[in-house]
Design a protein around this motif. Structure first.
Motif, PDB file in Angstrom:
ATOM      1  N   GLY A 269       0.810  -1.218   0.000  1.00 49.03           N
ATOM      2  CA  GLY A 269       0.000   0.000   0.000  1.00 49.03           C
ATOM      3  C   GLY A 269       0.836   1.258   0.000  1.00 49.03           C
ATOM      4  N   GLU A 270       2.157   1.100  -0.044  1.00 50.76           N
ATOM      5  CA  GLU A 270       3.047   2.281  -0.102  1.00 50.76           C
ATOM      6  C   GLU A 270       2.758   3.097  -1.346  1.00 50.76           C
ATOM      7  N   VAL A 271       2.398   2.389  -2.430  1.00 53.33           N
ATOM      8  CA  VAL A 271       2.001   3.027  -3.684  1.00 53.33           C
ATOM      9  C   VAL A 271       0.566   2.621  -3.972  1.00 53.33           C
ATOM     10  N   GLU A 272      -0.277   3.592  -4.259  1.00 54.51           N
ATOM     11  CA  GLU A 272      -1.678   3.299  -4.544  1.00 54.51           C
ATOM     12  C   GLU A 272      -1.820   2.632  -5.900  1.00 54.51           C
ATOM     13  N   LYS A 273      -2.574   1.559  -5.944  1.00 52.70           N
ATOM     14  CA  LYS A 273      -2.754   0.814  -7.178  1.00 52.70           C
ATOM     15  C   LYS A 273      -3.787   1.486  -8.071  1.00 52.70           C
ATOM     16  N   GLU A 274      -3.388   1.782  -9.318  1.00 52.18           N
ATOM     17  CA  GLU A 274      -4.303   2.399 -10.273  1.00 52.18           C
ATOM     18  C   GLU A 274      -5.193   1.329 -10.905  1.00 52.18           C
ATOM     19  N   THR A 275      -6.384   1.725 -11.304  1.00 50.43           N
ATOM     20  CA  THR A 275      -7.296   0.798 -11.974  1.00 50.43           C
ATOM     21  C   THR A 275      -7.456   1.127 -13.454  1.00 50.43           C
ATOM     22  N   SER A 276      -7.058   2.349 -13.838  1.00 55.26           N
ATOM     23  CA  SER A 276      -7.164   2.766 -15.236  1.00 55.26           C
ATOM     24  C   SER A 276      -5.823   2.580 -15.938  1.00 55.26           C
ATOM     25  N   LYS A 277      -5.833   1.890 -17.082  1.00 59.41           N
ATOM     26  CA  LYS A 277      -4.592   1.694 -17.830  1.00 59.41           C
ATOM     27  C   LYS A 277      -3.987   3.022 -18.267  1.00 59.41           C
ATOM     28  N   ARG A 278      -4.826   4.015 -18.510  1.00 56.18           N
ATOM     29  CA  ARG A 278      -4.353   5.323 -18.940  1.00 56.18           C
ATOM     30  C   ARG A 278      -3.460   5.949 -17.868  1.00 56.18           C
ATOM     31  N   LYS A 279      -3.711   5.578 -16.584  1.00 54.46           N
ATOM     32  CA  LYS A 279      -2.939   6.165 -15.486  1.00 54.46           C
ATOM     33  C   LYS A 279      -1.789   5.264 -15.021  1.00 54.46           C
ATOM     34  N   MET A 280      -1.792   4.002 -15.460  1.00 52.82           N
ATOM     35  CA  MET A 280      -0.733   3.082 -15.033  1.00 52.82           C
ATOM     36  C   MET A 280       0.577   3.382 -15.746  1.00 52.82           C
ATOM     37  N   ASN A 281       1.707   3.142 -15.041  1.00 57.69           N
ATOM     38  CA  ASN A 281       2.983   3.220 -15.736  1.00 57.69           C
ATOM     39  C   ASN A 281       3.237   1.897 -16.457  1.00 57.69           C
ATOM     40  N   PHE A 282       4.343   1.838 -17.178  1.00 58.74           N
ATOM     41  CA  PHE A 282       4.677   0.685 -18.008  1.00 58.74           C
ATOM     42  C   PHE A 282       4.680  -0.613 -17.202  1.00 58.74           C
ATOM     43  N   LEU A 283       5.390  -0.626 -16.089  1.00 56.50           N
ATOM     44  CA  LEU A 283       5.508  -1.852 -15.294  1.00 56.50           C
ATOM     45  C   LEU A 283       4.175  -2.255 -14.671  1.00 56.50           C
ATOM     46  N   ASP A 284       3.392  -1.291 -14.236  1.00 56.23           N
ATOM     47  CA  ASP A 284       2.099  -1.620 -13.632  1.00 56.23           C
ATOM     48  C   ASP A 284       1.156  -2.276 -14.638  1.00 56.23           C
ATOM     49  N   ILE A 285       1.225  -1.845 -15.903  1.00 56.94           N
ATOM     50  CA  ILE A 285       0.422  -2.488 -16.948  1.00 56.94           C
ATOM     51  C   ILE A 285       0.835  -3.949 -17.087  1.00 56.94           C
ATOM     52  N   LEU A 286       2.141  -4.206 -17.037  1.00 56.66           N
ATOM     53  CA  LEU A 286       2.629  -5.582 -17.131  1.00 56.66           C
ATOM     54  C   LEU A 286       2.174  -6.416 -15.930  1.00 56.66           C
ATOM     55  N   LEU A 287       2.309  -5.841 -14.733  1.00 58.24           N
ATOM     56  CA  LEU A 287       1.913  -6.574 -13.527  1.00 58.24           C
ATOM     57  C   LEU A 287       0.408  -6.840 -13.514  1.00 58.24           C
ATOM     58  N   ASN A 288      -0.353  -5.895 -13.997  1.00 69.09           N
ATOM     59  CA  ASN A 288      -1.807  -6.080 -14.076  1.00 69.09           C
ATOM     60  C   ASN A 288      -2.147  -7.213 -15.045  1.00 69.09           C
ATOM     61  N   SER A 289      -1.374  -7.309 -16.135  1.00 66.78           N
ATOM     62  CA  SER A 289      -1.591  -8.382 -17.109  1.00 66.78           C
ATOM     63  C   SER A 289      -1.243  -9.734 -16.520  1.00 66.78           C
ATOM     64  N   ALA A 290      -0.265  -9.747 -15.620  1.00 63.13           N
ATOM     65  CA  ALA A 290       0.098 -11.007 -14.966  1.00 63.13           C
ATOM     66  C   ALA A 290      -1.056 -11.514 -14.101  1.00 63.13           C
ATOM     67  N   THR A 292      -4.114 -11.268 -14.677  1.00 68.30           N
ATOM     68  CA  THR A 292      -5.141 -11.866 -15.535  1.00 68.30           C
ATOM     69  C   THR A 292      -4.567 -13.016 -16.364  1.00 68.30           C
ATOM     70  N   ASN A 293      -3.338 -13.415 -16.028  1.00 67.76           N
ATOM     71  CA  ASN A 293      -2.646 -14.521 -16.713  1.00 67.76           C
ATOM     72  C   ASN A 293      -2.346 -14.231 -18.178  1.00 67.76           C
ATOM     73  N   ALA A 294      -2.327 -12.953 -18.534  1.00 66.95           N
ATOM     74  CA  ALA A 294      -1.969 -12.593 -19.906  1.00 66.95           C
ATOM     75  C   ALA A 294      -0.464 -12.687 -20.124  1.00 66.95           C
ATOM     76  N   LEU A 295       0.308 -12.489 -19.061  1.00 68.33           N
ATOM     77  CA  LEU A 295       1.766 -12.566 -19.146  1.00 68.33           C
ATOM     78  C   LEU A 295       2.309 -13.426 -18.018  1.00 68.33           C
ATOM     79  N   THR A 296       3.391 -14.145 -18.319  1.00 66.12           N
ATOM     80  CA  THR A 296       4.099 -14.892 -17.283  1.00 66.12           C
ATOM     81  C   THR A 296       5.132 -13.984 -16.617  1.00 66.12           C
ATOM     82  N   ALA A 297       5.708 -14.443 -15.516  1.00 59.91           N
ATOM     83  CA  ALA A 297       6.751 -13.667 -14.828  1.00 59.91           C
ATOM     84  C   ALA A 297       7.939 -13.428 -15.738  1.00 59.91           C
ATOM     85  N   GLU A 298       8.307 -14.440 -16.542  1.00 61.40           N
ATOM     86  CA  GLU A 298       9.452 -14.289 -17.448  1.00 61.40           C
ATOM     87  C   GLU A 298       9.132 -13.302 -18.563  1.00 61.40           C
ATOM     88  N   GLU A 299       7.907 -13.294 -19.060  1.00 60.49           N
ATOM     89  CA  GLU A 299       7.526 -12.333 -20.101  1.00 60.49           C
ATOM     90  C   GLU A 299       7.555 -10.906 -19.561  1.00 60.49           C
TER      91      GLU A 299
END
Length: 502
Positions: A269-290, A292-299
């Motif tokens: 909770g140190e960083v508030e989690k965004e729910t809008s992709k428009r507001k997410m940074n690059f890494l947060d978009i990747l983590l959000n995809s993980a 939903t099983n869209a990406l693996t940890a290695e990807e």
């Protein structure tokens, strides 16, 4: 003695089987050595001898000279071959257009194979198919214009630190190499904007990631122009495998630490989690995809490494050559400074805004001309899935076709006196005279650079802060530092300048 011949035969057959692909391609491409313009080639080794003993700087000049020799014959395509690898370079925009406008010839070339243990199946290397399309679509929101606006605070903050780190050199009138300072600043910017973490590389002048990227780039070129190194036993015996593995350990550990730190900050909770992709940074978009099983940890790790590398290394090189060109063209430098002051004022600490940047006209032309004089990325490759006809020559499938700003931007038939620095080449009337693919600093077509707007905005903010604080004076001749033929055109002897306070 009775066993010697069978053993020898077994070793020979094993060698042939292990390298059958190479021998097959040597046979396939050998007949094209005389059909496609280029230097005379050995039946087996191709043109390996022309690279022997040459530095990466020498190779840059070699390609420019080869291209100009071919152009004198009236042709606009050239080739060279290294054993079972054929490389073909279109020499003008019209010839290149067929490749970059293709919707199917999107596979990366042979030389990128060296990067696979590091960058894997990330967006930079992944070939034609659904994975490339889905990853590109997923990451595009990261570079939306509205998102770039949000990065300005970091661009401005880190640029001020960059200027501050240079103060002692201006005060003491000491020559400073700008290249490592630019590189560290851009690493901090990438980590904070795209990954949401602070690295403080500007205060850590021996950051291992920076050195590992440079070493890996250099090793990739050594591997590419030495066909014998592509036989694994030789690569291993000469110690190159250990070098590569050491660099890989540093690079992968750094990205893993970045990912783990961001995940920890979000979970606590140190960083508030965004729910809008428009507001997410690059890494947060990747983590959000993980999630939903869209990406693996290695990807995720691969995409982080792709963006870290492409995002900071190319912009570093681009801005470095801008500074070198301005230092050697003081009249141009003064015009850039005057335009910056007229738009942003003379307060060196004032934030740079997108509204102000949109008003830059002369500076915009200067930046484009700098990328023409020395392209940050000298060459990119596509590996053909099918035969292609370029400039009347049949280019066989499995060969590599290059999108090479190195030779396109130095074409004297398109850019008169190509060695001359002339921003007016990018006046609208001059641009209209050229094929759109005669100038391709960010590649072109479907596989153009996804982060080019991010890079250009970043570069402008840093340059504006630098120019409002210092005038740059070159401390060596222009050709005393030259572009290296590596993945990026790193200056061979840095960017040595004297900084004079404004």
């Amino acid at each position: 003695m009775a066993l010697f011949l069978p053993i020898l035969l077994a070793v020979f057959l094993t060698f042939i089987a292990a390298n059958w692909k190479t021998f097959r391609l040597i046979i396939k491409f050998w007949s094209y050595d005389k059909q496609i313009p280029g230097p005379p080639a050995h039946p087996i080794f191709g043109n390996a001898s022309i690279f022997a003993g040459k530095s990466t700087v020498d190779i840059t000049n070699l390609f420019i000279d080869m291209a100009n020799e071919v152009r004198k014959t009236g042709k606009n395509v050239m080739r060279y071959r290294l054993m079972g690898k054929m490389f073909v370079w279109p020499l003008n925009g019209e010839t290149l257009s067929k490749l970059v406008e293709s919707t199917t010839e999107l596979n990366k070339g042979d030389d990128y194979q060296f990067l696979e243990p590091w960058l894997g199946g990330g967006l930079l290397l992944v070939g034609y198919g659904e994975k490339w399309r889905s990853h590109r679509k997923m990451l595009t929101p990261t570079f939306h214009f509205a998102k770039l606006e949000g990065y300005l605070e970091v661009f401005n903050c880190e640029s001020r630190i960059f200027v501050e780190c240079l103060e002692k050199y201006a005060d003491d009138e000491i020559t400073v190499d700008l290249f490592p300072f630019i590189k560290r600043c851009l690493l901090d910017i990438i980590c904070e904007t795209a990954m949401g973490i602070k690295v403080d590389a500007q205060y850590n002048h021996n950051h291992p990631y920076v050195h590992a990227v440079e070493g890996f780039n250099r090793l990739s070129v050594i591997f590419a122009v030495n066909p014998l190194l592509q036989f694994y036993p030789i690569f291993w015996a000469l110690g190159y495998k250990k070098q590569r593995d050491d660099y890989l350990h540093i690079l992968k550990k750094f990205s893993k630490d970045v990912i783990d730190e961001r995940k920890s900050s979000l979970a606590s909770g140190e960083v508030e989690k965004e729910t809008s992709k428009r507001k997410m940074n690059f890494l947060d978009i990747l983590l959000n995809s993980a999630e939903t099983n869209a990406l693996t940890a290695e990807e995720i790790r691969e995409e982080v490494d792709n963006f870290m590398f492409a995002g900071h290394d190319t912009t570093t090189t681009s801005l470095s050559w801008v500074c070198w060109n301005l230092a050697h063209n003081p009249d141009v430098q003064e015009k850039v400074y005057e335009e910056i002051i007229s738009i942003f004022g003379d307060d060196p600490n004032q934030d740079v805004t997108t509204e102000g940047i949109s008003k830059l006209e002369y500076t915009e032309r200067v930046l484009k001309e700098s990328k023409r004089i020395i392209a940050p990325v000298p060459s990119l490759q596509r590996k053909l899935r099918e035969d292609m006809i370029l400039d009347g020559c049949i280019i066989p499938s499995e060969s590599n076709v290059s999108i090479a700003p190195l030779v396109l931007h130095s074409n004297p038939q398109v850019f008169a006196n190509p060695e001359k620095f002339d921003p007016d080449r990018f006046l609208p009337d001059e641009i209209a005279k050229r094929n759109p693919y005669d100038y391709v600093p960010f590649s072109a077509g479907l596989r153009n650079c996804i982060g080019q707007k991010f890079s250009q905005l970043n570069e402008k903010v840093m340059l504006i802060h630098l120019m409002r604080n210092y005038r740059m004076e070159a401390m060596r001749g222009f050709y005393d530092t030259l572009p290296s033929f590596e993945i990026i055109a790193k200056p061979s002897n840095g960017i040595p300048v004297k900084l004079i306070r404004r």
